[in-house]
Scaffold this motif. Structure first.
Motif, mmCIF file in Angstrom:
data_model
loop_
_atom_site.group_PDB
_atom_site.id
_atom_site.type_symbol
_atom_site.label_atom_id
_atom_site.label_comp_id
_atom_site.label_asym_id
_atom_site.label_seq_id
_atom_site.Cartn_x
_atom_site.Cartn_y
_atom_site.Cartn_z
ATOM 1 N N ASP A 1 41.374 50.797 45.590
ATOM 2 C CA ASP A 1 41.767 50.746 46.996
ATOM 3 C C ASP A 1 42.228 52.108 47.497
ATOM 4 O O ASP A 1 42.983 52.814 46.825
ATOM 5 C CB ASP A 1 42.885 49.721 47.179
ATOM 6 N N SER A 2 41.760 52.464 48.676
ATOM 7 C CA SER A 2 42.136 53.706 49.341
ATOM 8 C C SER A 2 41.995 53.493 50.833
ATOM 9 O O SER A 2 41.091 52.782 51.289
ATOM 10 C CB SER A 2 41.228 54.862 48.880
ATOM 11 N N ALA B 1 32.289 49.305 55.737
ATOM 12 C CA ALA B 1 31.186 48.477 55.252
ATOM 13 C C ALA B 1 31.431 47.928 53.849
ATOM 14 O O ALA B 1 30.774 46.968 53.438
ATOM 15 C CB ALA B 1 29.875 49.276 55.268
ATOM 16 N N LEU B 2 32.380 48.515 53.111
ATOM 17 C CA LEU B 2 32.690 48.019 51.768
ATOM 18 C C LEU B 2 33.794 46.977 51.877
ATOM 19 O O LEU B 2 34.965 47.303 52.071
ATOM 20 C CB LEU B 2 33.139 49.174 50.863
ATOM 21 N N ARG B 3 33.407 45.726 51.765
ATOM 22 C CA ARG B 3 34.341 44.606 51.934
ATOM 23 C C ARG B 3 34.442 43.836 50.631
ATOM 24 O O ARG B 3 33.422 43.438 50.042
ATOM 25 C CB ARG B 3 33.869 43.706 53.078
ATOM 26 N N HIS B 4 35.679 43.618 50.201
ATOM 27 C CA HIS B 4 35.914 42.976 48.910
ATOM 28 C C HIS B 4 35.285 41.593 48.843
ATOM 29 O O HIS B 4 35.409 40.774 49.755
ATOM 30 C CB HIS B 4 37.420 42.864 48.651
ATOM 31 N N VAL C 1 39.693 46.993 44.183
ATOM 32 C CA VAL C 1 40.795 46.571 43.322
ATOM 33 C C VAL C 1 41.958 47.543 43.441
ATOM 34 O O VAL C 1 41.801 48.677 43.913
ATOM 35 C CB VAL C 1 40.357 46.477 41.848
ATOM 36 N N GLU C 2 43.110 47.111 43.003
ATOM 37 C CA GLU C 2 44.274 47.984 42.971
ATOM 38 C C GLU C 2 44.019 49.131 41.980
ATOM 39 O O GLU C 2 43.305 48.951 40.979
ATOM 40 C CB GLU C 2 45.517 47.198 42.546
ATOM 41 N N PRO C 3 44.597 50.303 42.235
ATOM 42 C CA PRO C 3 44.361 51.454 41.346
ATOM 43 C C PRO C 3 45.159 51.360 40.050
ATOM 44 O O PRO C 3 46.013 52.187 39.755
ATOM 45 C CB PRO C 3 44.819 52.637 42.216
ATOM 46 N N GLN D 1 39.174 44.624 34.498
ATOM 47 C CA GLN D 1 38.793 43.229 34.736
ATOM 48 C C GLN D 1 37.648 43.134 35.732
ATOM 49 O O GLN D 1 36.711 42.341 35.549
ATOM 50 C CB GLN D 1 39.997 42.443 35.231
ATOM 51 N N ALA D 2 37.680 43.944 36.785
ATOM 52 C CA ALA D 2 36.609 43.909 37.784
ATOM 53 C C ALA D 2 35.294 44.397 37.188
ATOM 54 O O ALA D 2 34.225 43.797 37.420
ATOM 55 C CB ALA D 2 36.994 44.760 38.986
#
Length: 349
Positions: free
Chosen positions: A278-279, A285-288, A295-297, A304-305
């Motif tokens: 995440d930033s 356009a990049l949607r989780h 993901v969290e940094p 896991q991702a």
């Protein structure tokens, strides 16, 4: 109308015309605005040798001199599109000093550090900018707040990706799929290495600047399944790297800059799942869980991702399809050029 850019890479221009490299966005914009000419001005500080203060001073001074002369030569009520702050700020200062009624639109990329935003507040009264374009919605909100009561419209238009050049291709024959990481700006490769250390999947890292070469000794132990490429690559070579990848990972440090956007959009256009940390500067356009994974940094979350993308083929392919649709419809080079041309037309009236 004129479009102001830095010195063009003649090899890149020629290769783009031959389909050997992605096309240049400002050339498509020029095609959509009849009578437009493209002008090459002095380079940005990043393209000049020396210490940073010297590079900034030389670039700003040269472009301000050019702007002071050029804005007086233009026909009355001309339109100027500056493709970056390097040229936009000198043009804006020159227009205000010369009191000329030309219309000026600027695409800002890197004005989102605290120092830059403070400088904008100071310079705002002495600059003529009639329209601002940012890369993301988050950037737009920050810039709008910084500019306060300015009447100049601020919009967000994503960087575009050439979906004619970057398109789905078969995996490279004879090579097992790998996790690919490309780029250097604001990357956190220590985090990536911690995340993949326990994974039994090949990882290929291709930094696109000297950053990784200078910092490798301070990174620590690189996992055995990680290969770091340092040789130069053509655009077609890079496209082949994307084609052979199972997925693309973009480990970012948090920043408002649109760091990683080129890699993210290119991978999406190739039909690859992007896993990014995440930033605030991530492209809209990049949607989780729709067009990619955010993901969290943290090493565990990233691991896991990545593991899920590797093992769950159905989920991975669903995200890849979403990425491909978004690239073609939202952030293609044609969409970018259409939106920029429309905004310039709106501002110019």
């Amino acid at each position: 109308m004129i479009i102001v850019v830095g010195p063009e890479d003649r090899t890149r221009v020629r290769e783009a015309e031959q389909g050997l490299a992605p096309r240049l966005d400002y050339r498509l914009i020029a095609e959509r605005l009849p009578g437009t000419t493209i002008e090459e001005w002095y380079p940005s500080p990043a393209r000049i040798q020396g210490i940073k203060p010297s590079r900034v001073a030389r670039s700003l001074s040269a472009n301000l001199q050019r702007a002071m002369a050029r804005v007086r030569e233009l026909p009355p009520e001309s339109v100027i599109y500056s493709t970056g702050e390097t040229w936009g700020i000198p043009v804006a200062l020159a227009l205000r000093l010369a009191r000329l009624p030309h219309t000026h639109v600027v695409y800002v990329h890197r004005v989102f550090s605290p120092d830059w935003l403070a400088l904008l507040r100071i310079l705002r009264p002495v600059m003529k900018i009639d329209g601002w374009i940012c890369v993301t919605e988050w950037q737009r909100s920050v810039l709008q707040k910084t500019l306060g009561g300015t009447s100049a419209p601020v919009t967000s238009i994503s960087q575009g990706v050439d979906t004619r050049f970057y398109r789905p291709e078969p995996h490279l024959p004879g090579r097992a799929p790998y996790i690919l990481a490309v780029g250097a700006e604001m990357r956190n490769y220590d985090l990536l290495f911690d995340a993949v250390r326990s994974m039994n999947v090949p990882v290929l890292v291709r930094p696109s600047s000297p950053w990784m070469h200078r910092q490798r000794n301070s990174i620590g132990r690189i996992p055995p399944q990680v290969s770091v490429m340092t040789q130069s690559l053509s655009y077609r070579d890079l496209r082949q790297l994307y084609a052979g990848a199972l997925l693309v990972v973009v480990p970012l440090r948090d920043t408002l800059q649109a760091a990683g956007i080129t890699t993210i959009l290119e991978a999406m256009a190739m039909g690859k799942v992007v896993v990014a940390t995440d930033s605030r500067g991530l492209p809209d356009a990049l949607r989780h869980d729709s067009t990619g994974v955010v993901v969290e940094p943290e090493a565990k979350a990233l691991q896991q991702a990545l593991s899920r993308c590797v093992t769950e083929e159905t989920w991975r392919e669903s995200l890849a399809r979403g990425a491909l649709v978004a690239a073609a419809g939202e952030v293609s080079l044609e969409t970018h050029a259409d939106q920029v041309a429309a905004f310039i037309g709106q501002v110019a009236g």
